[in-house]
Design an enzyme around this catalytic site. Structure first.
Site, PDB file in Angstrom:
ATOM      1  N   ASP A   1       1.027  -1.068  -0.165  1.00  0.00           N
ATOM      2  CA  ASP A   1      -0.169  -0.130  -0.075  1.00  0.00           C
ATOM      3  C   ASP A   1       0.900   1.221  -0.147  1.00  0.00           C
ATOM      4  O   ASP A   1       2.046   1.250   0.184  1.00  0.00           O
ATOM      5  CB  ASP A   1      -0.755  -0.253   1.387  1.00  0.00           C
ATOM      6  CG  ASP A   1      -2.120   0.585   1.212  1.00  0.00           C
ATOM      7  OD1 ASP A   1      -2.327   1.572   0.046  1.00  0.00           O
ATOM      8  OD2 ASP A   1      -3.220   0.363   1.590  1.00  0.00           O
TER       9      ASP A   1
ATOM     10  N   ASP B   1     -10.612   2.076  -3.294  1.00  0.00           N
ATOM     11  CA  ASP B   1     -11.272   1.627  -1.936  1.00  0.00           C
ATOM     12  C   ASP B   1     -12.816   1.907  -1.935  1.00  0.00           C
ATOM     13  O   ASP B   1     -13.330   1.326  -1.185  1.00  0.00           O
ATOM     14  CB  ASP B   1     -10.826   2.691  -0.857  1.00  0.00           C
ATOM     15  CG  ASP B   1      -9.399   2.286  -0.320  1.00  0.00           C
ATOM     16  OD1 ASP B   1      -9.172   1.251  -0.832  1.00  0.00           O
ATOM     17  OD2 ASP B   1      -8.889   3.147   0.154  1.00  0.00           O
TER      18      ASP B   1
HETATM   19  C1  GLA Z   1      -5.643   2.065   2.111  1.00  0.00           C
HETATM   20  C2  GLA Z   1      -6.162   0.793   1.124  1.00  0.00           C
HETATM   21  C3  GLA Z   1      -7.077   0.157   2.006  1.00  0.00           C
HETATM   22  C4  GLA Z   1      -6.583  -0.470   3.143  1.00  0.00           C
HETATM   23  C5  GLA Z   1      -6.416   0.683   4.067  1.00  0.00           C
HETATM   24  C6  GLA Z   1      -5.520   0.205   5.271  1.00  0.00           C
HETATM   25  O1  GLA Z   1      -6.730   2.749   2.092  1.00  0.00           O
HETATM   26  O2  GLA Z   1      -6.605   1.244  -0.028  1.00  0.00           O
HETATM   27  O3  GLA Z   1      -7.495  -1.074   1.100  1.00  0.00           O
HETATM   28  O4  GLA Z   1      -5.469  -1.269   3.104  1.00  0.00           O
HETATM   29  O5  GLA Z   1      -5.251   1.512   3.186  1.00  0.00           O
HETATM   30  O6  GLA Z   1      -5.003   1.221   6.055  1.00  0.00           O
END
Ligand code: GLA
Length: 729
Positions: free
Chosen positions: A478, A548
């Site tokens: 990430d 997301d």
């Molecule tokens: C980002 C990712 C999510 C999740 C969060 C965790 O927003 O896109 O899928 O992994 O971080 O903090």
């Protein structure tokens, strides 16, 4: 096929599968000009298109008015400061403070076989398939040597371009702009198609007509970003999915970019793409060179659809390297939307137990397993297992998950550091910041200075230790904030302008080390959802978390925009719980499954808590995935209708390469009162082949299915969908 040089005429001809690209070395000046890029032609002597004798102003020296000439000549690689007043590609800053370069052809090389550029992601191909042309140019006054590199593939309509810039002068010089490629052509009433959005709303398609001046997209966020995408498409104004001339450009890079279309006084239209010059100032000592990232350029004479399929095939065959590239990915369940930070071993095992009984194949433990990370305020950088949460340790958890017959995956955010972390307390100078200025926080975190080898080594060491401590078969990588307050405590002042690029190189190096050391690891990139969904990342990971936003309806536009460039096999997509956590929408569980099926497919919910009726649908969804994933991963994608355009329904189709099998997905976003069933004309089938269509009595030819079409069942309600399988008989 291949690359030919016609010596007398000084013309280079590059032939792809259905396309031709022609370059000329012009007259005594030896400027490198662009003659043509389009449908395949046999001839090469069409340099009349350059209109060299046709000066827009009164001819003077060489029968040409110099400035008018530079401003109308179709340059292969325009430079700053000599009188081409359009968007340029290359500028320097000498000790004396000058920035101009005038490039002339010196020599060339034609070779076969292609690898990615050193330290950068890029396309590759073997000697039989890939041909490479290197045009070596120089600026006589400074001694700068600039090599224009072109790659074509026998099995593709893409041309891949990049540039290598050598300082052959005796003095050090700053490079202040170094784009990767340019295409000049005449304006034929083009539209510009670009991708835009925001967090949880990535890559929505925008189409507008091209006007005078510059228009385009860019990022100065240090990553490709949620907001704009390193993609440009010029389409004839009447071009659609199936008809018309279309040019697409996509940058194989994950940092700052600029992608511009410029229309000038002579109706000349120029597409440029490369690293954004803002914040870029690269010191080249004598003998040093700079390699720009590669740009993929695709021409299609059959509309946007063919352009997309060309990108998809190129990326599947010549960019993605993972051992999972041609394999079905395990169906995963990720605990992020299920638990956020609130989980422990027992909770994860409860999810895994239920999930495995339903046919789900991998548990992914998301953010919150390390240091004292109980919220997003702290602990990034402290990559040690939090044994208060992960009771019994990581290897125990993974063993228990494996005993259920499931694989195990883990989340990292390697590029980040929380001010509230042991790492920051020990190494505050490892964060990107300007000395004396308090850096801006985003999600309460700072970015590590990946231009610094010891930082990359440290993070790699931590990741390696975790990955070796248990049977971990997947990593979600990430990256949750853009870069700001650009300053490195490590780089000398004259190299601060290299930080953005060196940062990206550090990210690539770390990903390269990871996949070399763990070649069977399934890596999924992610950046606050899809802020770094770009071809650079695909060189390291076969899939990227797309957004997301997991709402099935929001995902229609996000996935449509993503699939304009990227194959469905790369699009991270999960079924999540309702009301959806981002938009609060309630959609049928089946529809969520159909939309996630057009991606990697997985789950992002607490399977122990969702309604029983939903849970009971999972085994059938798992079966659906196993039945259709080969087709979806490897087939040809056709866009049939867009809810974005028609406001009622979305429809796409995937056809196997041998045209024996196809799958149609139809999503009715809004029901329409007093309406008849919709007729859908299929695409991409073999007109002479007969097919059995799910739910239809008659066997019909591909021709009939494509010209006449099928009637969709009427669906009652909003957000409903259906999946129709089409099989050759
Ligand atoms: C980002 C990712 C999510 C999740 C969060 C965790 O927003 O896109 O899928 O992994 O971080 O903090």
């Amino acid at each position: 096929m291949g690359i030919k040089y016609y010596e007398n005429e000084r013309i280079f001809k590059l032939d792809g599968k259905d396309t031709t690209y022609l370059i000329a070395v012009v007259d005594d000046e030896k400027f490198v000009g662009h003659i043509y890029y389009g449908s395949k032609i046999e001839d090469f002597q069409i340099d009349h298109l350059l209109r060299l004798k046709e000066a827009p102003f009164v001819p003077t020296e060489n029968n040409r008015d110099r400035l008018a000439f530079y401003d109308s000549f179709p340059w292969e690689y325009p430079t700053r400061g000599i009188g081409d007043f359009r968007e340029d590609c290359l500028a320097i800053e000498t000790k004396e403070g000058h920035w101009a370069l005038k490039l002339t052809y010196q020599s060339h090389k034609i070779s076969h076989g292609k690898q990615a550029p050193q330290g950068l992601p890029g396309v590759f191909g073997d000697e039989k398939n890939a041909s490479v042309l290197e045009l070596i140019c120089e600026d006589a006054q400074t001694g700068f040597e600039v090599t224009l590199i072109y790659t074509i593939f026998e099995d593709s309509d893409a041309i891949i371009r990049s540039t290598k810039i050598f300082n052959k002068a005796k003095e050090s010089v700053y490079l202040t702009k170094a784009l990767s490629a340019c295409i000049d052509m005449d304006n034929a009433e083009y539209d510009l198609i670009t991708l835009h959005g925001s967090w949880a709303r990535e890559r929505h398609i925008q189409r507008r007509s091209v006007g005078y001046g510059s228009q385009g997209v860019f990022s100065v966020r240090g990553e490709s970003g949620h907001q704009d995408h390193p993609f440009l498409c010029l389409a004839e104004s009447d071009a659609n999915q199936d008809h018309g001339a279309v040019y697409g450009m996509n940058l194989i890079y994950s940092g700052n970019f600029t992608a511009q279309v410029h229309q000038n006084q002579f109706e000349s239209i120029r597409m440029t793409m490369g690293i954004h010059p803002d914040g870029f100032r690269y010191l080249l000592e004598p003998g040093e060179f700079f390699q720009t990232p590669e740009v993929v350029i695709v021409y299609s004479d059959e509309g946007i659809g063919k352009m997309s399929r060309e990108f998809h095939d190129l990326y599947r065959n010549h960019l993605i390297r993972s051992s999972y590239k041609d394999k079905k990915r395990p169906i995963l369940i990720n605990n992020w939307e299920a638990t956020y930070f609130n989980f422990d071993t027992d909770k994860l095992l409860a999810i895994a137990k239920e999930a495995s009984s339903l046919g789900i194949e991998m548990l992914v433990m998301d953010d919150g397993w390390f240091g004292n990370r109980s919220s997003d305020n702290c602990a990034l950088g402290d990559w040690d297992v939090n044994e208060e949460k992960i009771k019994g340790g990581l290897s125990y958890l993974v063993e228990e998950v494996n005993k259920l017959g499931m694989k195990f995956g883990i989340w990292f955010e390697p590029e980040m550091i929380s001010p509230d972390s042991n790492l920051y307390r020990k190494h505050p100078d490892w964060a990107i910041a300007i000395p004396g200025k308090t850096p801006g926080l985003a999600r309460n975190q700072l970015v590590l200075d990946f231009s610094r080898k010891e930082v990359v080594d440290y993070v790699y060491g931590k990741m390696e230790t975790i990955l070796k401590s248990a049977n971990i078969e997947y990593v979600k990588w990430d990256m949750n904030r853009p870069l700001s307050d650009i300053g490195s405590a490590y780089l000398p002042s004259e190299r601060q302008g290299e930080l953005y690029h060196r940062y990206v190189l550090g990210v690539y190096e770390l990903q390269e080390r990871l996949i070399k050391q763990f070649p069977e690891l399934l890596l999924e990139n992610c950046s606050g959802g899809g802020a770094r969904f770009d071809p650079g990342m695909l060189y390291y990971s076969p899939q990227i978390w797309c957004s997301d936003d997991t709402d099935a309806i929001e995902r229609l536009s996000i996935q449509e925009g993503t699939a304009i460039v990227y194959p469905l096999s790369t699009i991270g997509a999960h079924v999540s719980d309702c009301p959806n956590h981002t938009v609060g929408r309630i959609t049928p569980f089946e529809t969520r499954g159909y939309v996630a099926l057009a991606g990697t497919f997985g789950y992002e919910l607490d399977v122990t808590k969702i309604p029983r009726e939903d849970r009971e649908l999972i085994p059938a969804q798992v079966e659906m995935y196993h039945k259709y994933n080969d087709l979806i991963r490897m087939g040809d994608y056709y866009r049939i209708a867009s809810y974005r355009e028609n406001h009622y329904f979305d429809c796409w189709q995937v056809v196997s390469k041998d045209k024996k099998e196809a799958l149609l997905t139809y999503i009715q976003v809004l029901n329409l009162a007093n309406s008849r069933s919709r007729i859908i004309k299929l695409k991409g089938l073999d007109p002479n082949q007969y097919y059995k269509v799910d739910g239809m009595e008659h066997i019909l030819s591909g021709n009939a299915l494509m010209c006449a079409g099928i009637c969709m069942d009427k669906l009652w309600g909003d957000f409903r969908g259906s999946l129709i399988s089409i099989q050759a008989v």
